[in-house]
Motif scaffolding. Structure first.
Motif, mmCIF file in Angstrom:
data_model
loop_
_atom_site.group_PDB
_atom_site.id
_atom_site.type_symbol
_atom_site.label_atom_id
_atom_site.label_comp_id
_atom_site.label_asym_id
_atom_site.label_seq_id
_atom_site.Cartn_x
_atom_site.Cartn_y
_atom_site.Cartn_z
ATOM 1 N N VAL A 1 30.292 39.983 35.295
ATOM 2 C CA VAL A 1 30.969 41.229 35.614
ATOM 3 C C VAL A 1 32.416 40.932 35.908
ATOM 4 C CG1 VAL A 1 31.053 43.191 37.137
ATOM 5 C CG2 VAL A 1 28.906 42.033 36.738
ATOM 6 N N SER A 2 33.284 41.594 35.235
ATOM 7 C CA SER A 2 34.664 41.559 35.681
ATOM 8 C C SER A 2 35.241 42.939 35.552
ATOM 9 C CB SER A 2 35.498 40.603 34.849
ATOM 10 O OG SER A 2 36.853 40.830 35.133
ATOM 11 N N HIS A 3 35.897 43.388 36.574
ATOM 12 C CA HIS A 3 36.455 44.729 36.528
ATOM 13 C C HIS A 3 37.956 44.697 36.397
ATOM 14 C CE1 HIS A 3 32.650 46.573 37.178
ATOM 15 N NE2 HIS A 3 32.436 45.796 38.211
ATOM 16 N N ARG A 4 38.480 43.528 36.154
ATOM 17 C CA ARG A 4 39.930 43.504 36.039
ATOM 18 C C ARG A 4 40.321 43.649 34.577
ATOM 19 N NH1 ARG A 4 41.708 38.395 34.333
ATOM 20 N NH2 ARG A 4 40.016 36.909 34.353
ATOM 21 N N TRP A 5 41.497 44.157 34.364
ATOM 22 C CA TRP A 5 42.000 44.288 33.018
ATOM 23 C C TRP A 5 42.393 42.925 32.499
ATOM 24 C CZ3 TRP A 5 41.470 48.524 30.287
ATOM 25 C CH2 TRP A 5 41.272 49.707 30.978
ATOM 26 N N ASP A 6 42.164 42.715 31.256
ATOM 27 C CA ASP A 6 42.498 41.421 30.701
ATOM 28 C C ASP A 6 43.852 41.442 30.012
ATOM 29 O OD1 ASP A 6 41.695 38.815 30.632
ATOM 30 O OD2 ASP A 6 39.658 39.400 30.069
ATOM 31 N N TYR B 1 41.330 37.261 42.240
ATOM 32 C CA TYR B 1 40.404 38.353 42.484
ATOM 33 C C TYR B 1 38.990 38.015 42.030
ATOM 34 C CZ TYR B 1 38.113 42.785 42.418
ATOM 35 O OH TYR B 1 37.221 43.771 42.628
ATOM 36 N N VAL B 2 38.908 37.395 40.890
ATOM 37 C CA VAL B 2 37.601 37.011 40.374
ATOM 38 C C VAL B 2 36.881 36.092 41.343
ATOM 39 C CG1 VAL B 2 36.417 35.783 38.542
ATOM 40 C CG2 VAL B 2 38.311 37.301 38.001
ATOM 41 N N SER B 3 37.655 35.132 41.885
ATOM 42 C CA SER B 3 36.978 34.187 42.760
ATOM 43 C C SER B 3 36.505 34.866 44.039
ATOM 44 C CB SER B 3 37.909 33.031 43.106
ATOM 45 O OG SER B 3 39.026 33.521 43.799
ATOM 46 N N GLU B 4 37.244 35.871 44.451
ATOM 47 C CA GLU B 4 36.808 36.623 45.622
ATOM 48 C C GLU B 4 35.443 37.248 45.375
ATOM 49 O OE1 GLU B 4 38.622 40.468 47.577
ATOM 50 O OE2 GLU B 4 40.132 38.918 47.278
ATOM 51 N N GLU B 5 35.341 37.840 44.217
ATOM 52 C CA GLU B 5 34.082 38.469 43.847
ATOM 53 C C GLU B 5 32.980 37.427 43.720
ATOM 54 O OE1 GLU B 5 32.300 40.433 39.845
ATOM 55 O OE2 GLU B 5 34.451 40.368 40.133
ATOM 56 N N GLN B 6 33.355 36.323 43.139
ATOM 57 C CA GLN B 6 32.397 35.251 42.957
ATOM 58 C C GLN B 6 31.892 34.757 44.299
ATOM 59 O OE1 GLN B 6 33.715 32.315 40.146
ATOM 60 N NE2 GLN B 6 32.870 30.689 41.394
ATOM 61 N N ASN B 7 32.780 34.781 45.273
ATOM 62 C CA ASN B 7 32.380 34.307 46.583
ATOM 63 C C ASN B 7 31.247 35.118 47.177
ATOM 64 O OD1 ASN B 7 34.044 32.175 46.646
ATOM 65 N ND2 ASN B 7 35.719 33.249 47.711
ATOM 66 N N LEU C 1 22.947 39.004 41.277
ATOM 67 C CA LEU C 1 24.156 38.716 42.046
ATOM 68 C C LEU C 1 25.420 38.890 41.212
ATOM 69 C CD1 LEU C 1 23.025 35.663 44.182
ATOM 70 C CD2 LEU C 1 23.323 38.045 44.857
ATOM 71 N N THR C 2 25.353 38.488 39.958
ATOM 72 C CA THR C 2 26.556 38.623 39.142
ATOM 73 C C THR C 2 26.773 40.063 38.709
ATOM 74 O OG1 THR C 2 25.217 37.916 37.272
ATOM 75 C CG2 THR C 2 26.684 36.292 38.246
ATOM 76 N N SER C 3 25.758 40.880 38.851
ATOM 77 C CA SER C 3 25.905 42.277 38.447
ATOM 78 C C SER C 3 26.407 43.161 39.581
ATOM 79 C CB SER C 3 24.565 42.835 37.957
ATOM 80 O OG SER C 3 24.089 42.076 36.869
#
Length: 474
Positions: free
Chosen positions: A83-88, A110-116, A141-143
DNA sequence: CTATGGCACGGATT
DNA sequence: AATCCGTGCCATAG
């Protein structure tokens, strides 16, 4: 820098402009729906979903094995979700702002924050997981979205892994018991109910709390003490205690720190719980002097792009069918460009707000400086309606993790209401509305007695006669 | 008589 | 043109 935008706008065709404007008016959820429907209709569009290692949850490149944990993911039957909600589109979506310097933010932050969050939970439940349950847990968890809610149905996960739903449910149940409590619930309502259940194991909870959450969530979210008391058939005092209990102890967004602040009294047609359309955060969270970074969130997982297969097929096509396909391709290009344009417009707006309202963003309601959409439009050199569209129905998450509607930035009454709150919080014995009015006047907020009453209701502050020791009532 | 909520009006904002 | 917001007036509850 504002010339850049108008220059870009000038190069747009009318079709471009029209689509950009219509997209601009959509919030993140509406945009998601729209894109998905177009994705289904237009074969020239493709959504590329990034993937993650099912063992350690780190991002993967192509089909290469996971670089971090030695675990090989070469086996393609292994479920991988991401899951990533950021624009690429980094240069469009990420923008540093500061009075002093303009610093490029770290893209992975931001991604790592979510990953945390996922990792944090994984650590808690790892000991209880069997080998077969592990991929299921990783999938769940990743969803999770940024709210800590699970937006996909349980059955879908079960089907994906070819396991009985009860197995998924068992894993999910354990996840929901982890910290933060209620994480993995499908909806804010469910999250609240789970938290209530966990809480009730250790202490007494108001008997009506469950009923209030199940049937009258909208009143809770908006501080509508009166309406809730009518709906439940209890006194206003009890109702107020109930609202206070729930707001203090439960949280509809497990992964976020607070309730979204939605209690403006006029019945806003906006849904109470949503993930934000954008983030504003400090470039370095520890340093309050660091620049603010604005980030526009994408409703998609992954990146939208032109389908390369489609383009190749188009080249080899016979002339008869070609125009139709060409048209699809054009539409797809248009959409992607318009999306970029939408981002651009939102970034412009948010940059301006972040700079102009820095104190409000970092230090709270009383520091909001009065601002109208017209002023913003004038400064940015766009039409007022453009600003209106960009603002309407959208929300931002601030560095303190609160989610607020963008409209809040234009709310003149906010500093006054903040002052009102502090007065009431510090009062010795309950002050009447007219007494409050004179106090506010001394502070430089000359408002009428009647208006105090309105603000009081918006803030969920009870009338003077009902304002006694409800703090200990629970 | 005082405090508060409902209704409605007028000006500003969108 | 439509909507939002602050305010004044009035009814009602305590």
């Amino acid at each position: 820098m504002y010339q850049i935008q108008s220059q870009e706008l000038r190069t747009l065709t009318t079709a471009h402009l029209a689509q950009t404007m219509s997209l601009l008016a959509l919030n993140i959820e509406e945009l998601g729906e729209k894109i998905h429907s177009l994705l289904a209709k237009n074969p020239a569009l493709e959504l590329e979903e990034p993937r993650r290692c099912p063992q350690c949850l780190r991002p993967l490149q192509g089909n290469a094995p996971c670089p971090v944990c030695s675990h090989s993911t070469g086996n393609s039957s292994e479920p991988v979700v991401f899951v990533s909600h950021r624009w690429d589109v980094p240069e469009r979506a990420f923008t540093g702002i500061s009075a002093s310097s303009e610093e490029a933010p770290v893209l992975d932050e931001y991604v790592s924050e979510e990953q945390n969050l996922a990792l944090y939970i994984l650590q808690q439940i790892a000991p209880t997981l069997t080998a077969a349950e592990r991929p299921v847990a990783a999938h769940i968890l990743t969803s999770l979205d940024e709210d800590g809610l699970l937006p996909i149905p349980l059955l879908e996960i079960a089907r994906y892994h070819h396991v009985p739903p009860s197995r998924v449910e068992s894993v999910l149940h354990r996840i929901q018991r982890c910290d933060p409590p209620g994480v993995g619930a499908p909806t804010p309502k469910e999250a609240l109910l789970i938290q209530l259940e966990i809480l009730s194991e250790n202490r007494d909870v108001p008997p009506l709390a469950r009923q209030a959450i199940e049937g009258h969530l909208e009143h809770l979210g908006r501080y509508q003490v009166h309406e809730l008391s009518l709906a439940l058939g209890v006194t206003e005092t009890e109702s107020a205690a109930l609202v206070q209990f729930i707001r203090e102890n439960l949280n509809p967004y497990p992964a976020r720190a607070h309730w979204g602040d939605w209690h403006h009294g006029s019945a806003a047609a906006v849904p109470v719980y949503r993930r934000p359309d954008a983030l504003i955060r400090l470039a370095s969270p520890r340093d309050p002097e660091s620049p603010l970074v604005v980030e526009i969130l994408s409703p998609l997982r992954g990146q939208l792009r032109l389908n390369p297969l489609f383009r190749r097929a188009l080249a080899e096509m016979d002339a008869a069918q070609r125009p139709a396909w060409q048209k699809d391709l054009e539409r797809a290009r248009l959409l992607i460009k318009s999306l970029g344009q939408r981002n651009q417009a939102l970034v412009q707006l948010l940059r301006y707000l972040a700079r102009k309202q820095r104190d409000f963003i970092l230090h709270g309601d009383q520091y909001l400086t009065p601002l109208t959409r017209a002023q913003v439009a004038a400064f940015l050199g766009v039409h007022e309606s453009t600003v209106s569209r960009a603002v309407s129905g959208k929300t931002v998450q601030l560095p303190n993790r609160r989610i607020i509607p963008l409209e809040r930035f234009f709310d003149r009454s906010l500093p006054v209401r903040a002052a009102l709150r502090t007065i009431v919080a510090q009062e010795e014995k309950p002050l009447s509305d007219s007494q409050l009015a004179t106090r506010l006047k001394k502070l430089g907020y000359p408002i009428a007695r009647r208006t105090v009453a309105k603000y009081r209701q918006m803030e969920g502050i009870l009338p003077a006669r009902l304002r006694h020791g409800i703090a200990n009532h629970a």
